[in-house]
Design a protein around this motif. Structure first.
Motif, PDB file in Angstrom:
ATOM      1  N   GLU A   1       0.825  -1.209   0.000  1.00 52.74           N
ATOM      2  CA  GLU A   1       0.000   0.000   0.000  1.00 52.74           C
ATOM      3  C   GLU A   1       0.864   1.265   0.000  1.00 52.74           C
ATOM      4  OE1 GLU A   1      -3.503   2.044  -0.286  1.00 52.74           O
ATOM      5  OE2 GLU A   1      -3.200  -0.124  -0.399  1.00 52.74           O
ATOM      6  N   GLU A   2       2.042   1.161   0.612  1.00 56.35           N
ATOM      7  CA  GLU A   2       2.951   2.309   0.619  1.00 56.35           C
ATOM      8  C   GLU A   2       3.350   2.698  -0.800  1.00 56.35           C
ATOM      9  OE1 GLU A   2       7.153   3.728   2.750  1.00 56.35           O
ATOM     10  OE2 GLU A   2       6.487   1.644   2.871  1.00 56.35           O
ATOM     11  N   ILE A   3       3.559   1.683  -1.648  1.00 59.00           N
ATOM     12  CA  ILE A   3       3.884   1.961  -3.057  1.00 59.00           C
ATOM     13  C   ILE A   3       2.663   2.518  -3.782  1.00 59.00           C
ATOM     14  CG2 ILE A   3       4.480   0.880  -5.261  1.00 59.00           C
ATOM     15  CD1 ILE A   3       6.286  -1.007  -3.798  1.00 59.00           C
ATOM     16  N   LEU A   4       1.527   1.840  -3.595  1.00 56.59           N
ATOM     17  CA  LEU A   4       0.319   2.234  -4.325  1.00 56.59           C
ATOM     18  C   LEU A   4      -0.175   3.627  -3.927  1.00 56.59           C
ATOM     19  CD1 LEU A   4      -1.678  -1.139  -4.279  1.00 56.59           C
ATOM     20  CD2 LEU A   4      -0.198  -0.227  -6.076  1.00 56.59           C
ATOM     21  N   SER A   5       0.137   4.051  -2.716  1.00 57.82           N
ATOM     22  CA  SER A   5      -0.325   5.368  -2.255  1.00 57.82           C
ATOM     23  C   SER A   5       0.695   6.477  -2.508  1.00 57.82           C
ATOM     24  CB  SER A   5      -0.655   5.316  -0.761  1.00 57.82           C
ATOM     25  OG  SER A   5       0.492   4.974  -0.005  1.00 57.82           O
ATOM     26  N   THR A   6       1.874   6.101  -3.011  1.00 65.99           N
ATOM     27  CA  THR A   6       2.904   7.099  -3.302  1.00 65.99           C
ATOM     28  C   THR A   6       2.635   7.730  -4.661  1.00 65.99           C
ATOM     29  OG1 THR A   6       4.586   5.927  -2.007  1.00 65.99           O
ATOM     30  CG2 THR A   6       5.369   7.504  -3.649  1.00 65.99           C
ATOM     31  N   GLU A   7       2.438   9.005  -4.669  1.00 66.34           N
ATOM     32  CA  GLU A   7       2.185   9.714  -5.913  1.00 66.34           C
ATOM     33  C   GLU A   7       3.504  10.149  -6.536  1.00 66.34           C
ATOM     34  OE1 GLU A   7      -0.641  10.000  -7.380  1.00 66.34           O
ATOM     35  OE2 GLU A   7      -1.853   9.153  -5.751  1.00 66.34           O
ATOM     36  N   THR A   8       3.619   9.954  -7.821  1.00 63.15           N
ATOM     37  CA  THR A   8       4.830  10.363  -8.510  1.00 63.15           C
ATOM     38  C   THR A   8       4.921  11.880  -8.592  1.00 63.15           C
ATOM     39  OG1 THR A   8       6.063  10.223 -10.585  1.00 63.15           O
ATOM     40  CG2 THR A   8       3.658  10.148 -10.742  1.00 63.15           C
ATOM     41  N   THR A   9       6.136  12.380  -8.545  1.00 64.66           N
ATOM     42  CA  THR A   9       6.329  13.825  -8.687  1.00 64.66           C
ATOM     43  C   THR A   9       6.226  14.252 -10.148  1.00 64.66           C
ATOM     44  OG1 THR A   9       8.719  13.388  -8.715  1.00 64.66           O
ATOM     45  CG2 THR A   9       7.752  14.059  -6.621  1.00 64.66           C
ATOM     46  N   VAL A  10       6.294  13.267 -11.063  1.00 67.99           N
ATOM     47  CA  VAL A  10       6.101  13.554 -12.489  1.00 67.99           C
ATOM     48  C   VAL A  10       4.630  13.291 -12.810  1.00 67.99           C
ATOM     49  CG1 VAL A  10       6.798  12.983 -14.846  1.00 67.99           C
ATOM     50  CG2 VAL A  10       8.489  12.944 -13.008  1.00 67.99           C
ATOM     51  N   VAL A  11       3.812  14.303 -12.646  1.00 72.90           N
ATOM     52  CA  VAL A  11       2.362  14.151 -12.764  1.00 72.90           C
ATOM     53  C   VAL A  11       1.938  14.299 -14.231  1.00 72.90           C
ATOM     54  CG1 VAL A  11       0.130  15.016 -11.993  1.00 72.90           C
ATOM     55  CG2 VAL A  11       2.116  15.129 -10.467  1.00 72.90           C
ATOM     56  N   PRO A  12       1.162  13.345 -14.764  1.00 74.42           N
ATOM     57  CA  PRO A  12       0.669  13.487 -16.147  1.00 74.42           C
ATOM     58  C   PRO A  12      -0.204  14.731 -16.277  1.00 74.42           C
ATOM     59  CG  PRO A  12       0.338  11.239 -15.325  1.00 74.42           C
ATOM     60  CD  PRO A  12       0.740  12.075 -14.153  1.00 74.42           C
ATOM     61  N   PRO A  13      -0.137  15.431 -17.410  1.00 77.95           N
ATOM     62  CA  PRO A  13      -0.939  16.653 -17.583  1.00 77.95           C
ATOM     63  C   PRO A  13      -2.429  16.354 -17.641  1.00 77.95           C
ATOM     64  CG  PRO A  13       0.130  16.028 -19.647  1.00 77.95           C
ATOM     65  CD  PRO A  13       0.692  15.127 -18.581  1.00 77.95           C
ATOM     66  N   ALA A  14      -3.218  17.246 -17.061  1.00 77.76           N
ATOM     67  CA  ALA A  14      -4.673  17.069 -17.066  1.00 77.76           C
ATOM     68  C   ALA A  14      -5.242  17.226 -18.475  1.00 77.76           C
ATOM     69  CB  ALA A  14      -5.314  18.080 -16.119  1.00 77.76           C
ATOM     70  N   SER A  15      -4.721  18.212 -19.224  1.00 77.64           N
ATOM     71  CA  SER A  15      -5.151  18.432 -20.615  1.00 77.64           C
ATOM     72  C   SER A  15      -3.901  18.438 -21.495  1.00 77.64           C
ATOM     73  CB  SER A  15      -5.901  19.756 -20.742  1.00 77.64           C
ATOM     74  OG  SER A  15      -7.038  19.770 -19.900  1.00 77.64           O
ATOM     75  N   PRO A  16      -3.419  17.270 -21.874  1.00 76.64           N
ATOM     76  CA  PRO A  16      -2.137  17.186 -22.568  1.00 76.64           C
ATOM     77  C   PRO A  16      -2.175  17.782 -23.973  1.00 76.64           C
ATOM     78  CG  PRO A  16      -3.207  15.038 -22.541  1.00 76.64           C
ATOM     79  CD  PRO A  16      -4.020  15.942 -21.662  1.00 76.64           C
ATOM     80  N   VAL A  17      -1.070  18.394 -24.341  1.00 73.25           N
ATOM     81  CA  VAL A  17      -0.882  18.886 -25.712  1.00 73.25           C
ATOM     82  C   VAL A  17      -0.443  17.703 -26.563  1.00 73.25           C
ATOM     83  CG1 VAL A  17       0.448  20.437 -27.193  1.00 73.25           C
ATOM     84  CG2 VAL A  17      -0.268  21.187 -24.902  1.00 73.25           C
ATOM     85  N   ARG A  18      -1.149  17.426 -27.647  1.00 74.25           N
ATOM     86  CA  ARG A  18      -0.896  16.225 -28.448  1.00 74.25           C
ATOM     87  C   ARG A  18      -0.235  16.527 -29.791  1.00 74.25           C
ATOM     88  NH1 ARG A  18      -3.461  12.254 -25.694  1.00 74.25           N
ATOM     89  NH2 ARG A  18      -5.206  12.885 -24.364  1.00 74.25           N
ATOM     90  N   GLU A  19       0.093  17.791 -30.037  1.00 68.43           N
ATOM     91  CA  GLU A  19       0.728  18.123 -31.308  1.00 68.43           C
ATOM     92  C   GLU A  19       1.579  19.375 -31.139  1.00 68.43           C
ATOM     93  OE1 GLU A  19      -0.521  18.959 -35.970  1.00 68.43           O
ATOM     94  OE2 GLU A  19      -2.029  18.381 -34.483  1.00 68.43           O
ATOM     95  N   LEU A  20       2.766  19.364 -31.764  1.00 70.84           N
ATOM     96  CA  LEU A  20       3.666  20.508 -31.727  1.00 70.84           C
ATOM     97  C   LEU A  20       3.774  21.089 -33.126  1.00 70.84           C
ATOM     98  CD1 LEU A  20       6.509  19.065 -29.448  1.00 70.84           C
ATOM     99  CD2 LEU A  20       4.775  20.747 -28.808  1.00 70.84           C
ATOM    100  N   SER A  21       3.879  22.421 -33.173  1.00 68.66           N
ATOM    101  CA  SER A  21       3.914  23.094 -34.474  1.00 68.66           C
ATOM    102  C   SER A  21       5.323  23.167 -35.041  1.00 68.66           C
ATOM    103  CB  SER A  21       3.331  24.500 -34.339  1.00 68.66           C
ATOM    104  OG  SER A  21       4.033  25.224 -33.345  1.00 68.66           O
ATOM    105  N   ALA A  22       6.309  23.373 -34.185  1.00 68.12           N
ATOM    106  CA  ALA A  22       7.694  23.505 -34.639  1.00 68.12           C
ATOM    107  C   ALA A  22       8.409  22.148 -34.592  1.00 68.12           C
ATOM    108  CB  ALA A  22       8.411  24.541 -33.789  1.00 68.12           C
ATOM    109  N   ARG A  23       9.747  22.141 -34.702  1.00 66.83           N
ATOM    110  CA  ARG A  23      10.491  20.882 -34.741  1.00 66.83           C
ATOM    111  C   ARG A  23      11.708  20.941 -33.830  1.00 66.83           C
ATOM    112  NH1 ARG A  23       9.762  16.968 -38.164  1.00 66.83           N
ATOM    113  NH2 ARG A  23      11.980  16.458 -38.167  1.00 66.83           N
ATOM    114  N   GLY A  24      11.470  20.769 -32.523  1.00 63.03           N
ATOM    115  CA  GLY A  24      12.573  20.518 -31.613  1.00 63.03           C
ATOM    116  C   GLY A  24      13.270  21.725 -31.026  1.00 63.03           C
ATOM    117  N   PHE A  25      12.614  22.892 -30.975  1.00 64.74           N
ATOM    118  CA  PHE A  25      13.225  24.053 -30.319  1.00 64.74           C
ATOM    119  C   PHE A  25      13.140  23.846 -28.810  1.00 64.74           C
ATOM    120  CE2 PHE A  25      13.394  28.267 -28.508  1.00 64.74           C
ATOM    121  CZ  PHE A  25      14.396  28.886 -29.250  1.00 64.74           C
TER     122      PHE A  25
END
Length: 577
Positions: free
Chosen positions: A309-333
């Protein structure tokens, strides 16, 4: 904690559990009914010489016994199936949560502990559930039903139960209260043994090189002895409990026979009733012993459940975005704005006020002394860790807002310690792009200067790779890791000291080939070797987590003392010019 964990994972299995309880109920009722039938045969058939009654009642007993067997088999089947499914689901839940962890959480628990919690701890909870389904469901029914049936046979004789059951309860309570802290220590000692063993297997070459075999045997022996010591203390408690329980059981049987004989002699009880009462007493005591066995498992399973339960209740500090951006306009800036990284509770930040840009078609190099934060900085870009202040942007979008799959496609990382998975050369290269053809793989190997040694393998791309890539050299491992990143064809390449195991000639050929392959991409190189990065379009100099210089090789040689010291520690003044 144990109840909460089981409630969370047993929900989908309510139907088989309901059927299991029903089968256990029927089986237990059949078990309780058999002694009464046996008493009837003795008192109303054998003593009276009524053969017909004996045969009729015996037939009923056979039918009840068959029902008992069928229900028992069905209960064991559904119990085992549900327990195994529970173990599968818990392992999957732990694995999924660990996969979401950043390097911070993985370091917090440690790999050996995570492995123990995913395997041994889950197995302990799974075994408890299995034993609960096969024993504990029937135990309380049998105990209560046995008492009722014993009272039905003879009330005065049943007064013995008032003494026997509390004595057994005291023995069980004493044992369980002592076992729980021991089981917690046992799981921690298993973690230690796993950690030491893992270190010794991984560091076998170092141990041999420094002739530390005796030291490591002693270290493992200490960890092993500590685990054995706890196991012996648990064993002594068990060794104390079982004789005490058996002593109570045997004394109870003697007491029933003694007082029951007097009841028969006075005419207050029949022989068959005494036989049935003795059977019910054994059933009651057996149910208490089953409960005892279960209670012995509960403390360890409870400790294991807390660790899971200690593992399952540990929240990662790298939180997935709530409204993720799925496309980028430029190329790698790529851009870092006042980026900072600080470990929880640390007085000083590892990185402070890091700002620079890396553009497509250019190579940006990062150099600095050991411990200056170069790898930590690189890890912020693909979100292996998240900045604690400031931001990291790709094409003007904060990486914390990017869809995980998009971020993975955009960034190709070759880590400082390249890791290869067990499989083949092809399976490792396709880790970067599962759809890559053999021609794509050979092209990536050509650029990474790995084609020559791979083509010498008899199996070619199907040549086996051991876990961690231990069956290839360090330089070959680095080149395969570079080829894996090239197969993905990302917009941003991150090379974290990825050329350190290469000789100068191979390094030069590789950099020349990479320049052609990545000419439209953003390339960020972390390096200790000045010759690797002196031709970079921009060089970032790090010192104690801060940017202390930025420019080309010539500019930094002229006006940056930190960079100049690094260069002159590797090259002469003429070579550095």
């Amino acid at each position: 904690m144990l109840i909460r964990l089981l409630r969370a994972h047993l929900g989908p299995y309510s139907r088989p559990i309901t059927l299991l309880v029903l089968l256990q109920l029927i089986q237990t009722i059949a078990t309780l009914y058999l002694p009464t039938l046996n008493a009837d045969i003795i008192d109303n058939g054998v003593i009276k010489g009524d053969t017909g009654y004996i045969l009729a009642t015996g037939g009923i007993m056979i039918g009840v016994s068959l029902a008992q067997v069928v229900c028992s088999v069905g209960a064991v089947y559904f119990g085992a199936r549900t327990a195994m499914a529970l173990g599968r689901d818990m392992r999957a839940a732990v694995f999924t949560r660990v996969q979401s962890f950043s390097t911070r959480e993985v370091g917090q628990f440690g790999a050996p502990s995570l492995i123990t919690r995913s395997t041994n701890d889950v197995q302990q909870v799974q075994m408890l559930v299995l034993m609960t389904f096969t024993l504990m469901v029937s135990a309380p029914i049998m105990m209560v039903g046995g008492i009722i049936m014993a009272l039905n046979q003879d009330v005065p004789l049943s007064s013995l139960l008032v003494v026997i059951v509390p004595i057994l309860g005291v023995i069980i309570g004493f044992t369980v209260s002592r076992m729980r802290p021991l089981f917690r220590t046992m799981q921690e000692r298993i973690d230690t043994v796993n950690r030491v063993l893992r270190e010794q297997i991984s560091g076998l070459r170092v141990i041999r090189a420094f002739v530390k075999d005796h030291h490591e045997r002693k270290r493992f022996g200490t960890a092993n002895d500590d685990l054995t010591d706890v196991g012996l203390r648990v064993g002594r408690l068990m060794a104390l409990m079982f004789p005490l329980v058996m002593l109570v059981v045997n004394l109870s049987s003697v007491a029933v026979m003694w007082f029951g004989a007097h009841r028969i002699d006075s005419g207050g009880m029949q022989i068959g009733a005494l036989t049935a009462f003795l059977s019910y007493l054994m059933q009651i005591l057996m149910s208490v012993m089953m409960a005892t066995f279960m209670f012995m498992m509960v403390p360890r399973a409870e400790v294991c459940a807390e660790r899971i339960e200690e593992i399952l209740s540990t929240e990662t500090t790298v939180v997935p975005p709530a409204s993720p951006v799925r496309e980028l306009s430029a190329r790698g800036f790529l851009e870092l704005r006042a980026a900072e990284f600080r470990y929880p509770g640390a007085e000083e930040a590892v990185l402070r006020d890091i700002s620079f840009t890396a553009r497509p078609g250019e190579t940006t190099a990062i150099i600095g002394s050991t411990g200056s934060g170069k790898t930590t900085l690189i890890n912020l870009i693909p979100r292996l860790s998240d900045v604690t202040d400031g931001s990291v942007l790709v094409d003007g979008v904060d990486v914390r807002s990017l869809d995980e799959a998009l971020l993975a496609r955009t960034i190709g990382l070759v880590p400082q310690k390249p890791y290869l998975f067990s499989g083949t050369v092809a399976s490792n290269l396709r880790y970067g792009n599962p759809e890559a053809t053999d021609e794509d793989l050979w092209a990536a190997l050509e650029t990474a200067q790995a084609r020559d040694f791979v083509s010498k393998f008899a199996e070619g791309l199907d040549a086996p790779i051991a876990q961690g890539g231990t069956n290839v050299s360090g330089g070959q491992r680095q080149r395969l890791a570079i080829a894996r990143a090239l197969v993905r064809k990302p917009e941003v390449y991150l090379f974290d000291d990825s050329f350190s195991a290469l000789d100068y000639a191979t390094d030069a050929r590789l950099r020349a080939a990479l320049e052609q392959e990545t000419r439209e991409s953003t390339v960020v190189i972390v390096a200790q070797r000045v010759s690797t990065i002196r031709g970079a379009d921009r060089i970032i100099v790090l010192d104690e987590g801060r940017v202390v210089g930025e420019g080309t090789h010539r500019e930094l040689m002229d006006d940056n003392e930190t960079y100049r010291e690094i260069v002159l520690s590797q090259l002469t003044e003429e070579e550095a010019a």
